[in-house]
Scaffold this active site. Structure first.
Site, PDB file in Angstrom:
ATOM      1  N   HIS A 274       0.903  -1.151   0.000  1.00 14.40           N
ATOM      2  CA  HIS A 274       0.000   0.000   0.000  1.00 14.40           C
ATOM      3  C   HIS A 274       0.941   1.200   0.000  1.00 14.40           C
ATOM      4  CE1 HIS A 274      -3.113  -2.811   1.247  1.00 14.40           C
ATOM      5  NE2 HIS A 274      -2.408  -3.134   2.314  1.00 14.40           N
TER       6      HIS A 274
ATOM      7  N   ARG B 257      -4.621   2.102  12.816  1.00 19.27           N
ATOM      8  CA  ARG B 257      -5.642   2.239  11.778  1.00 19.27           C
ATOM      9  C   ARG B 257      -6.314   3.624  11.856  1.00 19.27           C
ATOM     10  NH1 ARG B 257     -10.714  -0.570  11.299  1.00 19.27           N
ATOM     11  NH2 ARG B 257     -11.112  -1.282   9.176  1.00 19.27           N
TER      12      ARG B 257
ATOM     13  N   ARG C  36     -14.049  -8.946   5.925  1.00 11.96           N
ATOM     14  CA  ARG C  36     -14.776  -7.875   6.609  1.00 11.96           C
ATOM     15  C   ARG C  36     -15.446  -6.947   5.603  1.00 11.96           C
ATOM     16  NH1 ARG C  36     -10.963  -4.592   8.656  1.00 11.96           N
ATOM     17  NH2 ARG C  36      -9.235  -5.884   7.966  1.00 11.96           N
TER      18      ARG C  36
ATOM     19  N   HIS D 295      -1.202 -12.197   4.535  1.00 17.67           N
ATOM     20  CA  HIS D 295      -1.016 -12.431   5.975  1.00 17.67           C
ATOM     21  C   HIS D 295      -1.277 -13.886   6.356  1.00 17.67           C
ATOM     22  CE1 HIS D 295      -0.503  -8.177   6.267  1.00 17.67           C
ATOM     23  NE2 HIS D 295      -1.764  -7.906   5.980  1.00 17.67           N
TER      24      HIS D 295
ATOM     25  N   ASP E 134       4.069  -4.269   2.232  1.00 16.20           N
ATOM     26  CA  ASP E 134       2.812  -3.879   2.859  1.00 16.20           C
ATOM     27  C   ASP E 134       2.734  -2.394   3.229  1.00 16.20           C
ATOM     28  OD1 ASP E 134       0.358  -3.957   4.100  1.00 16.20           O
ATOM     29  OD2 ASP E 134       0.875  -5.426   5.623  1.00 16.20           O
TER      30      ASP E 134
END
Lengths: 459, 459
Positions: free
Chosen positions: B61, B86, B215, B274, B325
């Site tokens: 990302h 987050r 999710r 992951h 990541d």
């Protein structure tokens, strides 16, 4: 003669400050003052961006660097482990000579200084020639370590090791161990000679003692060693591997840290290296003792030792510092990052070792400053008048620090950066790293390369 | 036009070889030959010491790099965790604009190339402006990622993300998430436009799809996404955090990997990012599926996710690759080292991921080559005729490699070295890193520095 550093930002005992002038005389900090801006700094001052107290690297076996990258295979038909690594170390030990040890140690100390460490605790057990034959000067190898420290300007606390037996049951030394062994009288003599050599390195150099481990030193010898050098640091390996915990439990009916705390007056002179495997009572007991836990996270990961119980230990006000141990990597930021990352993976949480007020980087760095200085018996670890000028300057233009300030500078260095951010290092006022390079790197590196290439070709 | 590399030592599919000439035409390897010595190499060949196939970085990302070093504090009064991190990410998301995203991504790709990666899987979820307002071109952000890839010459597999709901219970998106959200039609349109932009980057560039996680994507949408782009890679986050495992278990009555393997035909198109928390049946099920486990060891340590079950997974012939990541550190050697070190700390053993014949470094590097290439749908990962010339050359004079040969070169790089050992990198034949520096670094770094300084000042 006084020399001055002028720093745009500096980490002082009470926090971050701007436009700080640090004066050094004979290796010590003699004054710290703040000016309105950079124009008021003396013209001849060394100008830096970010000035920090420099860490002590509290645990090194310099010669083990020769093995870096050579032990990452699995033994034939076995689940490789710590003990396979130990066997390769013994093969190296059949060959290493004093000149090679000096060449390797000098390179290791250059890299420590370039990484931002100002001093080292050299835990030194390689005393004799192959087969255990003493050199003409029984402290020949310590003299070589002293020479490497003097060449590089690193602050040294030399820790000659007593290695008296082959296991906690008192069995005799054998094989590679013969190069380490001394009886108590021999050890006292060797330590005196080593101390004489180390004294010539500089006014900040020190000599302590290091009973190797509960495997290699019995209770009686341990007691004798403690009183050998009054007030000097005492370092010992403890509870690194599970096999070792099982061995000590079998011999003494107690796990290593518990046993040591029972039989010895462990206090602030002591530094217990690894202390990986401790139950809650041992963790709290070690914290209460005032001793330093000497953690070596990169080596402990490489060797598969396990993860120190950092959260409980800091909660009990335990003291800690870090060391590069096997020197498989000499990397200050990575050493601290690896310590915190192990805690995170174990606890499934972030910022585990952060204080309530300070960031993780600031808390870790502060703890390692204080613990490292204590473990080395070295008046250092702060930008403070009267103590040794162990200082490191970071590059304020480093990309990993762009737009960061205050504690986040330490987080940026430790978690997002690496040691290329280190610009200048002073050890007791000796300005040995300039613009990221040690002033004698080329010569020292050439000697190291030659030594290591010969050694590896012979294996 | 053909260009040639001449390597003193090279890692070929059947092992190490000396004096190897690799010819490249239009980005592909067209011939590999061995000469008697260096004199027979064509005069115009690029001469290198140690030539390896270059890794794919399978999970990035890019924009998260902007946060590196800023999230290492504990929230007031709380045990900091993933979720604190987050929240800071969402604060950044209120500000980031397309030009900043392009500047950050370009710097991130420069650093990946300099670290020795030839390609990247960009898992791209930042589609819209603040508040979820679509840009005039709904794929504006993908266009920016394409521009960053084109500027740097990195091989890209772009993975536009479907982020459809705020939790596994199907709740609506809120807050920072609004910038990620699309419905299925919007996602199909955005992906088509993104693919058109990516096609202009180079003949090796690809577009896949990325349902964000269990999710953020329900079963119906997951099924629809799978058939959106035939044969293209499908990437998804899974089982990273324990809270996520608990959530999916609560919603679906099964843990994430188990649930996914039940509802979808997970096969070699899939890359599960992951996969940290798996029981034995899940570990074996994932291995059997032929999908790649996309491990991000540095980020997973930084976020306190936990340790992947590597030993069981490799024992079951599972496929894996690595990704940087969050890009808190872009460091290839450290990424692989961190993966193995986690296994060692967990298993209290050394050389855990080593094969029976090969060293740990060789085994890890080989696994990550194959897994990375598969995950990116990129014909690469070997020095082999017909596939993309993704190649990395190491400095044979690097101190960490002195006196080493064969597999130990990889051990020396990964366990004792760092990415300063990387001299040259080719991505599909584009020679973008020379003598350790990306050919456009200065310009790209200046734009990054400016973007990051502005962004951080606003927080």
């Amino acid at each position: 003669m006084a020399t001055d550093i002028f720093a745009k930002r500096a980490l002082l005992p009470d926090g971050w400050a701007r436009n700080i002038q640090v004066r050094m005389v004979e290796g010590r900090i003699t004054s710290i003052s703040q000016t309105k801006d950079a124009r008021q700094a003396p013209a001849e001052a060394v100008r830096v961006d970010i000035l920090l107290p420099a860490l002590a690297n509290l645990h090194s076996h310099a010669f083990q660097r020769a093995m870096a990258g050579m032990t990452e295979t699995r033994g034939p038909g076995e689940q490789d482990s710590f003990w396979t690594w130990r066997r390769l170390m013994y093969r190296f030990l059949e060959r290493l000579d004093p000149a090679q040890v000096e060449a390797i140690a000098a390179q290791v100390y250059v890299e420590m200084l370039e990484a931002g460490y100002a001093s080292v605790g050299e835990f030194h057990y390689l005393h004799h020639g192959p087969g255990g034959v003493s050199y003409d000067d029984p402290a020949e190898m310590s003299v070589r370590i002293a020479a490497a420290a003097a060449k590089t300007g690193i602050g040294i606390t030399h820790l000659p090791v007593l290695y008296a037996q082959g296991g906690s049951d008192g069995r005799a030394l054998a094989g590679g161990q013969l190069r380490f062994g001394t009886d108590l009288d021999g050890f006292a003599d060797l330590t005196d000679r080593a101390a004489a050599a180390i004294t010539t390195v500089g006014p900040d150099a020190k000599t302590g003692v290091a009973p190797h481990s509960l495997r290699a030193v019995g209770v009686e010898a341990l007691t004798a060693v403690q009183s050998l050098r009054a007030d000097a640091p005492i370092h010992m390996h403890i509870a690194e591997q599970r096999a070792e915990v099982v061995e000590i439990l079998g011999t003494h009916g107690a796990t290593p840290v518990k046993w040591l705390l029972e039989i010895m007056d462990v206090d602030t002179r002591w530094c217990l290296i690894h202390a990986t495997h401790m139950d809650r009572a041992e963790t709290e007991g070690l914290a209460r003792s005032g001793a330093v836990a000497g953690l070596c996270p990169i080596t402990e990961a490489n060797l598969g030792d396990g993860i120190f119980n950092g959260a409980s230990y800091l909660a009990a006000d335990g003291r800690l510092g870090v060391g590069s141990d096997s020197n498989v990597r000499i990397a200050l930021a990575e050493e601290l990052r690896t310590l915190e990352n192990g805690q995170r993976l174990q606890g499934k949480a972030r910022a585990v070792l952060a204080g309530p007020e300070a960031s993780t980087g600031r808390t870790l760095y502060g703890a390692a400053l204080a613990g490292g200085a204590q473990a080395l018996g070295r008046a250092s670890g702060a930008i403070e008048e009267g103590i040794w000028a162990d200082l490191v300057a970071l590059d304020g233009d480093a990309l990993a620090l762009a737009g960061l300030d205050g504690d986040a500078l330490l987080d940026g260095w430790i978690f997002a950066g690496d040691d290329t951010i280190v610009k200048d290092v002073w050890s007791a006022g000796r300005h040995v790293v300039r613009d990221g390079r040690h002033i004698a790197r080329d010569r020292i590196e050439a000697a190291y390369r030659s030594a290591i290439t010969d050694l590896r070709a012979e294996l």
